[in-house]
Design a protein around this motif. Structure first.
Motif, PDB file in Angstrom:
ATOM      1  N   LYS A   1      -2.914  -5.745  -3.692  1.00 37.53           N
ATOM      2  CA  LYS A   1      -2.574  -6.071  -5.083  1.00 37.53           C
ATOM      3  C   LYS A   1      -2.975  -4.939  -6.025  1.00 37.53           C
ATOM      4  O   LYS A   1      -2.242  -4.600  -6.951  1.00 37.53           O
ATOM      5  N   MET A   2      -4.159  -4.368  -5.798  1.00 37.51           N
ATOM      6  CA  MET A   2      -4.621  -3.284  -6.649  1.00 37.51           C
ATOM      7  C   MET A   2      -3.708  -2.067  -6.501  1.00 37.51           C
ATOM      8  O   MET A   2      -3.318  -1.453  -7.494  1.00 37.51           O
ATOM      9  N   GLN A   3      -3.331  -1.721  -5.271  1.00 37.87           N
ATOM     10  CA  GLN A   3      -2.468  -0.572  -5.055  1.00 37.87           C
ATOM     11  C   GLN A   3      -1.093  -0.778  -5.683  1.00 37.87           C
ATOM     12  O   GLN A   3      -0.524   0.154  -6.257  1.00 37.87           O
TER      13      GLN A   3
ATOM     14  N   LEU B   1     -13.025   1.335  -8.922  1.00 40.94           N
ATOM     15  CA  LEU B   1     -12.536   0.410  -7.905  1.00 40.94           C
ATOM     16  C   LEU B   1     -11.733   1.119  -6.820  1.00 40.94           C
ATOM     17  O   LEU B   1     -11.899   0.841  -5.631  1.00 40.94           O
ATOM     18  N   ASP B   2     -10.870   2.061  -7.210  1.00 43.16           N
ATOM     19  CA  ASP B   2     -10.070   2.750  -6.192  1.00 43.16           C
ATOM     20  C   ASP B   2     -10.943   3.571  -5.245  1.00 43.16           C
ATOM     21  O   ASP B   2     -10.644   3.694  -4.059  1.00 43.16           O
TER      22      ASP B   2
ATOM     23  N   GLY C   1      -0.488  -2.659  -8.336  1.00 45.62           N
ATOM     24  CA  GLY C   1      -0.684  -2.535  -9.778  1.00 45.62           C
ATOM     25  C   GLY C   1      -0.826  -1.086 -10.218  1.00 45.62           C
ATOM     26  O   GLY C   1      -0.263  -0.679 -11.249  1.00 45.62           O
ATOM     27  N   LEU C   2      -1.550  -0.276  -9.447  1.00 44.41           N
ATOM     28  CA  LEU C   2      -1.708   1.146  -9.785  1.00 44.41           C
ATOM     29  C   LEU C   2      -0.376   1.883  -9.704  1.00 44.41           C
ATOM     30  O   LEU C   2      -0.083   2.747 -10.529  1.00 44.41           O
TER      31      LEU C   2
ATOM     32  N   SER D   1      -6.576  -8.177  -1.694  1.00 42.34           N
ATOM     33  CA  SER D   1      -6.981  -7.621  -2.996  1.00 42.34           C
ATOM     34  C   SER D   1      -6.648  -6.140  -3.080  1.00 42.34           C
ATOM     35  O   SER D   1      -6.199  -5.649  -4.118  1.00 42.34           O
ATOM     36  N   THR D   2      -6.857  -5.423  -1.986  1.00 47.41           N
ATOM     37  CA  THR D   2      -6.543  -3.998  -1.938  1.00 47.41           C
ATOM     38  C   THR D   2      -5.051  -3.773  -2.157  1.00 47.41           C
ATOM     39  O   THR D   2      -4.654  -2.896  -2.927  1.00 47.41           O
TER      40      THR D   2
END
Length: 68
Positions: A46-48, A17-18, A50-51, A43-44
């Motif tokens: 939120k993902m960043q 995903l990244d 979380g990472l 979404s990007t």
């Protein structure tokens, strides 16, 4: 998690995903089809976030556990 297959030839692409966030257009190495993934900015973000939280947890507990 199963690898994402190419929608044209069905071969596994092995994309994470990244990687797709950084490179939304990719070419299948097998059939050369060009794939474009539309990922919205929310979404990007939120993902960043979380990472980053995962990396912070790894640093916090690196003396107690080994992470891959």
């Amino acid at each position: 998690m199963m690898p994402l297959p190419c929608p044209s030839c069905g071969q596994p692409l092995g994309l994470k995903l990244d990687f797709l966030v950084k490179h939304p257009a990719v070419q299948c190495p097998y059939c050369k089809s060009v794939l474009k993934f539309n990922i919205d900015k929310e979404s990007t973000a939120k993902m960043q976030k979380g990472l980053k939280e995962l990396q912070d947890l790894k640093k916090k507990y690196e003396s107690l556990a080994k992470f891959s």
